[in-house]
Design a protein around this motif. Structure first.
Motif, mmCIF file in Angstrom:
data_model
loop_
_atom_site.group_PDB
_atom_site.id
_atom_site.type_symbol
_atom_site.label_atom_id
_atom_site.label_comp_id
_atom_site.label_asym_id
_atom_site.label_seq_id
_atom_site.Cartn_x
_atom_site.Cartn_y
_atom_site.Cartn_z
ATOM 1 N N UNK A 408 0.836 -1.206 0.000
ATOM 2 C CA UNK A 408 0.000 0.000 0.000
ATOM 3 C C UNK A 408 0.871 1.256 0.000
ATOM 4 N N UNK A 409 1.977 1.208 0.762
ATOM 5 C CA UNK A 409 2.837 2.395 0.883
ATOM 6 C C UNK A 409 3.850 2.513 -0.245
ATOM 7 N N UNK A 410 3.872 1.535 -1.125
ATOM 8 C CA UNK A 410 4.855 1.538 -2.209
ATOM 9 C C UNK A 410 4.382 2.413 -3.373
ATOM 10 N N UNK A 411 4.337 3.702 -3.116
ATOM 11 C CA UNK A 411 3.879 4.679 -4.105
ATOM 12 C C UNK A 411 4.401 6.045 -3.697
ATOM 13 N N UNK A 412 4.708 6.897 -4.651
ATOM 14 C CA UNK A 412 5.104 8.257 -4.262
ATOM 15 C C UNK A 412 3.923 9.059 -3.720
#
Lengths: 482, 300
Positions: A408-412
């Motif tokens: 989920x947090x793997x995004x800019x």
């Protein structure tokens, strides 16, 4: 037995769309120096109305008018009186709500059910809520008497035209600023009906100026030397450009940019409710929502069940005529957006993301896209990384809560996330670990003027709503004290 | 025969250790009489990148610590600085040529400032967050969270207080820091790093670089794993390029304007909350409130 719904059309005539709209500048409706633009009904592709646009000289005049209003009546007025103007505006929006809802549907393409039940009432609520702050600024935790900033330049998007205008104008005025606002090029109508409401409310001339136009008008506003505060809602690339252009100017900036929200479904979730949440997370407003739950993360053990139920539910969504009260999914806002969304769907299919599309029939005219799900995506695919801003859901799976969090947090980006689980401690733990400005546990796409909204990372900074939203319109710099 | 003093080597502070610059570069620091005080490390781009890695790796532990624990650790920093008071006063007197009373006043103010921020850690949520009275059956709250890794250019207005006054609010909010010390004051800055290193501040939470801010800050401003910038120490004419670089990854930038009255900041004034708020994100969480009948009858 035929169980299809009979048409239940709202009358387009209720909007009272005029053949032509003008700028709202220094309290008057005037022609601008720019070329007229044509606003199109996205459901038909036909011309809705013509709108005068601002030139650079009009931006100068509007900023000067806003400065006069700021130096004159507005900053001298007591907070309680300022608040009464906002209460008055809130009431007038409610009174003209049916007209505004129909106008918004015609101009934007979104279903009347949404404009009637969400966009317009929430816009009124934003004015009503912020009205009460005007004489209570000393209670914000920002010192006994925080000062306004001056003239606020605001540029808003086309996905919630009236609501975004309310989100921007209400806190700016409550804090004591004056406003120069540019509505989106494709959706100027409701902002200009709002201008009529402001004029009818006897708001002093120049306190709010509304200048339709394209990106050049927005650029002229945010880069104007007479503007002290800039608030922008829109795409991340444009937000970055504005932040860069404002470097060194000292203008206070709020950016509300894109997102690629994760909607995380655990095996212990109430699956049927989660399916409803997934649907509203991605198909609300045709998915043209910066905080849409566009990345579905399902725990592996229930992935098959969730996707099957999801497909079955999506098959029941009614796609088509936005004015029909039974319509769930309306038209995308523009040809440009239609091309972008359909283009990215093609990319996803080529990447092997397993495209599935609702079998609904689409109207012959207008920019309609059938609800689409990528059932077999991986994290590196473009459709799992880029904001599509359409009714397109990308599905990924996970095994452990840690993996869900990492994915989920793997995004800019970092605007929104959803968590579906019946286990309260897990919901709280996930909410704490998600790098997102808004986390919805067992719900999605809920908004309220009392609740701050805004992003982490490249989803922008500053908040709208709540006390943090008020701070964005007040001079909170402590002069670099150590 | 007079005893030969043992001079201290001033090094960087990275990930809890005191390494030399990987570049091997140093610069000389002189006192006001022109005598050599120290050879300070002249940090390089690689050192800055190592510092960011260290700050990122220190983030989970520091941001995840309870606010009470963070407060205790920061209070410990105040205790340790107080115990090093004489050393720091001597360094300030030597490097700046000020009277001892003035140097003592600065150290006292710095200790008090640390205590001030130690007391903030468990109040941020109450002051900058709270329950949201939403119009629906939801429990909604907003709470501040750390932004992440913050790069700080310390001001050279004086040797200690601007450094402490910039770093402590970053830490109080749960962030980790890469600090570029004022070029003129590496001995005070590294001594402060020693205070941190002996205060239970976890490794990587503060990483101190000495050297040329003009050389190092552009690398930090454009670094993809830096989330925030405090440009207080950067001259106004050099801020534009840094703020522009920050826009590439939408960094949060604290770039205080010049004081309206001019002159140095009043060290006795309360610091306000702008530095705290600059590197806090607001997270809003929504939970449904179940339809449970309080009367024991049917759900409503």
């Amino acid at each position: 037995m035929d169980l299809t719904y009979a048409p239940a059309l709202e009358s387009a005539a209720l909007a009272g769309i005029k053949p032509r709209y003008q700028l709202f500048l220094d309290g008057a409706f005037v022609d601008g120096g720019g070329d007229d633009l044509t606003s199109v009904n996205p459901a038909t592709g036909e011309t809705l109305t013509t709108v005068s646009t601002a030139s650079a000289a009009d931006v100068d005049r509007a900023v000067a008018a806003a400065r006069r209003a700021y130096d004159g009546p507005w900053s001298r007025m007591g907070g309680a009186e300022r608040g009464k103007y906002l209460f008055r505006i809130a009431r007038a929006i409610a009174e003209r709500s049916r007209e505004l809802a129909v106008a918004e549907t015609l101009d934007n393409g979104k279903p009347i059910r949404e404009t009637r039940d969400f966009d317009v009432p929430t816009a009124a609520q934003h004015f009503f809520h912020h009205a009460g702050w005007a004489d209570k600024l000393g209670h914000l935790g920002l010192g006994p008497a925080p000062r306004p900033l001056g003239v606020a330049g605001q540029v808003i998007p086309w996905n919630f035209p009236l609501l975004m205008a309310a989100w921007k104008i209400a806190p700016a005025l409550a804090a004591g600023n004056t406003v120069v606002l540019k509505p989106a090029e494709t959706t100027p109508v409701t902002a200009l009906i709002l201008a009529e409401i402001l004029a009818d409310a006897d708001l002093p001339p120049g306190v709010v100026n509304i200048l339709p136009g394209a990106g050049d008008v927005g650029s002229a506003i945010v880069n104007h030397d007479g503007v002290d505060k800039v608030a922008f809602t829109g795409s991340t690339p444009v937000g970055k450009r504005i932040q860069s252009e404002l470097a060194g100017t000292g203008k206070k900036l709020t950016l509300e940019l894109g997102g690629k929200g994760a909607n995380i479904v655990f095996a212990d979730a109430a699956i049927d409710q989660a399916v409803e949440g997934i649907v509203s997370g991605i198909f609300f407003n045709q998915g043209q929502v910066c905080c849409a739950g566009s990345r579905l993360l399902v725990q592996e053990s229930v992935a098959e069940e969730v996707v099957e139920k999801l497909k079955r539910r999506i098959e029941t969504l009614r796609v088509g005529e936005p004015l029909d009260k039974n319509t769930d999914v309306g038209a995308l806002n523009s040809q440009m957006q239609y091309d972008k969304v359909t283009g990215l769907v093609e990319v996803g299919a080529q990447e092997g993301a397993g495209v599935w599309t609702s079998s609904c029939t689409l109207p012959q005219k207008g920019w309609f896209v059938a609800p689409t799900v990528f059932t077999d995506a991986t994290a590196s695919m473009r459709v799992a990384r880029e904001e599509i801003f359409g009714p397109v859901l990308t599905t990924l799976t996970f095994r452990t809560p840690e993996e869900a969090l990492a994915k989920a947090n793997n995004t800019p980006y970092g605007l929104s996330a959803g968590v579906w689980t019946e286990k309260g401690s897990r919901a709280m733990g996930m909410a704490a670990g998600l790098k997102a400005g808004v986390v919805w546990d067992n719900t999605f796409n809920k908004f309220d003027p009392t609740a701050s909204f805004g992003g982490y990372g490249e989803s922008g900074f500053g908040r709208e709503g709540g006390t943090a939203g008020m701070a964005a319109y007040l001079d909170t710099d402590d002069e670099g004290a150590f | 025969m007079a005893r030969l003093a043992v001079a201290k080597t001033y090094k960087l502070y990275l990930g809890g250790a005191f390494p030399r610059s990987e570049s091997g570069r140093t610069y000389q620091v002189h006192d006001t009489k022109g005598s050599l005080m120290a050879n300070a490390a002249l940090a390089s781009r690689k050192d800055a990148r190592n510092a960011v890695v260290a700050a990122r790796s220190g983030l989970a532990k520091w941001a995840g610590a309870t606010p009470y624990n963070r407060g205790q650790v920061l209070y410990r920093v105040a205790e340790m600085l107080e115990s090093r008071r004489a050393d720091v006063v001597e360094l300030i007197v030597r490097s700046r040529g000020v009277k001892a009373a003035e140097a003592r006043a600065e150290v006292d103010a710095a200790v008090d400032r640390i205590v001030h921020y130690a007391g903030w850690t468990d109040k941020l949520s109450a002051v900058f967050g709270g329950a949201n009275a939403v119009s629906g059956p939801y429990f909604s709250y907003s709470a501040p969270e750390p932004t992440g890794v913050v790069a700080v250019a310390a001001s050279s207005a004086s040797p200690l207080l601007p450094l402490v006054g910039a770093v402590l609010p970053v830490l109080a909010g749960g962030n980790t820091a890469v600090v570029v010390a004022s070029q003129a004051d590496p001995t005070v800055a590294v001594t402060f790093a020693e205070v941190l290193a002996t205060s239970d501040v976890p490794a990587g939470v503060v990483n101190l670089l000495t050297g040329d801010q003009a050389e190092i800050m552009p690398w930090l401003a454009s670094h993809g794993d830096v989330n925030g910038l405090d440009l207080t120490g950067v001259p106004a004419d050099q801020r534009v390029a840094l703020e522009r670089a920050a826009a590439d990854t939408v960094k949060r930038v604290y770039s205080p304007r010049a004081r309206s009255g001019g002159g140095e900041p009043d060290v006795t004034a309360a610091p306000g909350t702008a530095r705290l708020r600059a590197f806090l994100e607001t997270k809003t969480v929504w939970h449904p409130v179940g339809a449970v009948s309080l009367a024991g009858g049917s759900a409503y």
